[in-house]
Design a protein around this motif. Sequence first.
Motif, mmCIF file in Angstrom:
data_model
loop_
_atom_site.group_PDB
_atom_site.id
_atom_site.type_symbol
_atom_site.label_atom_id
_atom_site.label_comp_id
_atom_site.label_asym_id
_atom_site.label_seq_id
_atom_site.Cartn_x
_atom_site.Cartn_y
_atom_site.Cartn_z
ATOM 1 N N UNK A 36 -39.117 -27.076 79.669
ATOM 2 C CA UNK A 36 -40.559 -27.249 79.503
ATOM 3 C C UNK A 36 -40.963 -27.954 78.206
ATOM 4 N N UNK A 37 -40.173 -27.855 77.167
ATOM 5 C CA UNK A 37 -40.492 -28.582 75.933
ATOM 6 C C UNK A 37 -39.204 -28.847 75.170
ATOM 7 N N UNK A 38 -39.027 -30.103 74.734
ATOM 8 C CA UNK A 38 -37.779 -30.514 74.102
ATOM 9 C C UNK A 38 -38.057 -31.755 73.265
ATOM 10 N N UNK A 39 -37.166 -32.060 72.322
ATOM 11 C CA UNK A 39 -37.302 -33.319 71.586
ATOM 12 C C UNK A 39 -37.189 -34.479 72.575
ATOM 13 N N UNK A 40 -38.105 -35.417 72.480
ATOM 14 C CA UNK A 40 -38.157 -36.484 73.469
ATOM 15 C C UNK A 40 -36.845 -37.255 73.562
ATOM 16 N N UNK A 41 -36.175 -37.414 72.417
ATOM 17 C CA UNK A 41 -34.911 -38.169 72.398
ATOM 18 C C UNK A 41 -33.779 -37.429 73.102
ATOM 19 N N UNK A 42 -33.953 -36.140 73.367
ATOM 20 C CA UNK A 42 -32.903 -35.338 74.000
ATOM 21 C C UNK A 42 -33.064 -35.227 75.516
ATOM 22 N N UNK A 43 -34.104 -35.808 76.075
ATOM 23 C CA UNK A 43 -34.340 -35.676 77.512
ATOM 24 C C UNK A 43 -33.252 -36.429 78.279
ATOM 25 N N UNK A 54 -42.964 -25.142 69.839
ATOM 26 C CA UNK A 54 -42.949 -26.314 68.955
ATOM 27 C C UNK A 54 -42.378 -26.019 67.572
ATOM 28 N N UNK A 55 -42.536 -24.786 67.116
ATOM 29 C CA UNK A 55 -41.991 -24.405 65.811
ATOM 30 C C UNK A 55 -40.468 -24.311 65.821
ATOM 31 N N UNK A 56 -39.888 -24.251 67.020
ATOM 32 C CA UNK A 56 -38.442 -24.096 67.150
ATOM 33 C C UNK A 56 -37.703 -25.429 67.182
ATOM 34 N N UNK A 77 -37.940 -31.677 65.483
ATOM 35 C CA UNK A 77 -38.418 -33.056 65.621
ATOM 36 C C UNK A 77 -39.940 -33.058 65.663
ATOM 37 N N UNK A 78 -40.506 -34.217 65.403
ATOM 38 C CA UNK A 78 -41.959 -34.372 65.476
ATOM 39 C C UNK A 78 -42.404 -34.869 66.843
ATOM 40 N N UNK A 79 -41.542 -35.655 67.491
ATOM 41 C CA UNK A 79 -41.888 -36.200 68.801
ATOM 42 C C UNK A 79 -41.229 -35.359 69.879
ATOM 43 N N UNK A 80 -42.039 -34.560 70.545
ATOM 44 C CA UNK A 80 -41.513 -33.684 71.590
ATOM 45 C C UNK A 80 -42.299 -33.909 72.873
ATOM 46 N N UNK A 81 -41.699 -33.499 73.978
ATOM 47 C CA UNK A 81 -42.340 -33.702 75.274
ATOM 48 C C UNK A 81 -41.757 -32.712 76.279
ATOM 49 N N UNK A 82 -42.487 -32.483 77.349
ATOM 50 C CA UNK A 82 -41.950 -31.703 78.448
ATOM 51 C C UNK A 82 -41.154 -32.615 79.364
ATOM 52 N N UNK A 83 -40.035 -32.129 79.878
ATOM 53 C CA UNK A 83 -39.244 -32.942 80.809
ATOM 54 C C UNK A 83 -40.082 -33.263 82.043
ATOM 55 N N UNK A 84 -40.904 -32.285 82.471
ATOM 56 C CA UNK A 84 -41.785 -32.536 83.611
ATOM 57 C C UNK A 84 -42.748 -33.688 83.329
ATOM 58 N N UNK A 91 -42.323 -36.261 81.414
ATOM 59 C CA UNK A 91 -41.628 -37.549 81.484
ATOM 60 C C UNK A 91 -41.267 -37.913 82.929
ATOM 61 N N UNK A 92 -40.993 -36.887 83.751
ATOM 62 C CA UNK A 92 -40.724 -37.153 85.166
ATOM 63 C C UNK A 92 -41.976 -37.663 85.881
ATOM 64 N N UNK A 93 -43.124 -37.130 85.502
ATOM 65 C CA UNK A 93 -44.380 -37.613 86.088
ATOM 66 C C UNK A 93 -44.548 -39.101 85.790
ATOM 67 N N UNK A 94 -44.252 -39.500 84.549
ATOM 68 C CA UNK A 94 -44.334 -40.919 84.185
ATOM 69 C C UNK A 94 -43.377 -41.750 85.039
ATOM 70 N N UNK A 95 -42.157 -41.238 85.218
ATOM 71 C CA UNK A 95 -41.146 -41.948 86.006
ATOM 72 C C UNK A 95 -41.583 -42.067 87.469
ATOM 73 N N UNK A 96 -42.179 -41.000 87.983
ATOM 74 C CA UNK A 96 -42.659 -41.027 89.364
ATOM 75 C C UNK A 96 -43.768 -42.065 89.530
#
Length: 295
Positions: A54-61, A145-147, A150-157, A159-164
């Motif tokens: 649900x939330x992760x550093x964007x570069x790690x997706x 977010x405190x965990x 990184x500063x740039x974070x996103x939900x995997x979902x 990013x999948x919506x963008x891909x869809x």
Amino acid sequence: MKMIQLFTAILLLASCNAQNNAVQLKTNNNGNTLLWQISGKQLPAPSYLFGTFHLICKSDIPFGAQLKTAVKTAREMYMELDMDDPATVMGGLLLMNMKGDTTLKSLYTKEEYEKVSAFFNDTLHTPVSMLGSMKPFFLMAMLYPKMLPCKTMSGVEEELVKLAKENKKEIKGLETMAFQASVFDSIPYKQQAMELLKTIDSLESYKKYFANMVEVYKNQQMDKMEDLMTKSEFGMEDNQDLLLDNRNKNWVQQLNTIMKKESVFIAVGAGHLMGDMGLISLLRKEGYTVLPIEN
């Protein structure tokens, strides 16, 4: 007769071309992947299953080339919720609060509430009084977010919506926001409040747990992820039937109908994939071939 033979030849050629153009994705030998292919049981085409976070550093997706191919190949995308419907977001905001006149303050002793209040003020810079009616499990999500380092974070979902959308795929939901809210209403608010307090009291330990979870997710180590989800101090073993098992069984029944019609890309929380009651196991019990795909 010649017209019938010509028509038959055209159909045969079209069938051969369709088979030749069928996507062949490379399998993963050890099963440590978030991407799985579902076939067999007379499905018209393979469908795909992917575990999200649900939330992760964007570069790690972990979106590999084969995942993008699977999204492109599928006709539609199914997620836990219809994530491209604005009504889903608005409905979520309305359903985050506890039922009745229950407040966070009423679930704690005076000392406990002061501890939670001080944490939200000092660490999250948000007065807990503004969130006093929100379900405690939703309040726990504010810690994530405190965990992250990184500063740039996103939900995997997200990013999948963008891909869809890039691939012009319709997004549909396996559940409604109202149903998800009802799941959290099924877990006593007092129990949720105690979990929130325990997390605050053990924040350093929770940070290590969350960091381990992110690490095994981005490395797609399914076996280790299952242990963290169910057997650790912060796992969900006590409510696994409500949060995972019952929902998995319901989704499989839906997918039995959905996948017979067309190829779909299914994206749900990674915790739903693993274990005897996970989607991979349940789909195999239904008679499908579920193969790990390199990602």
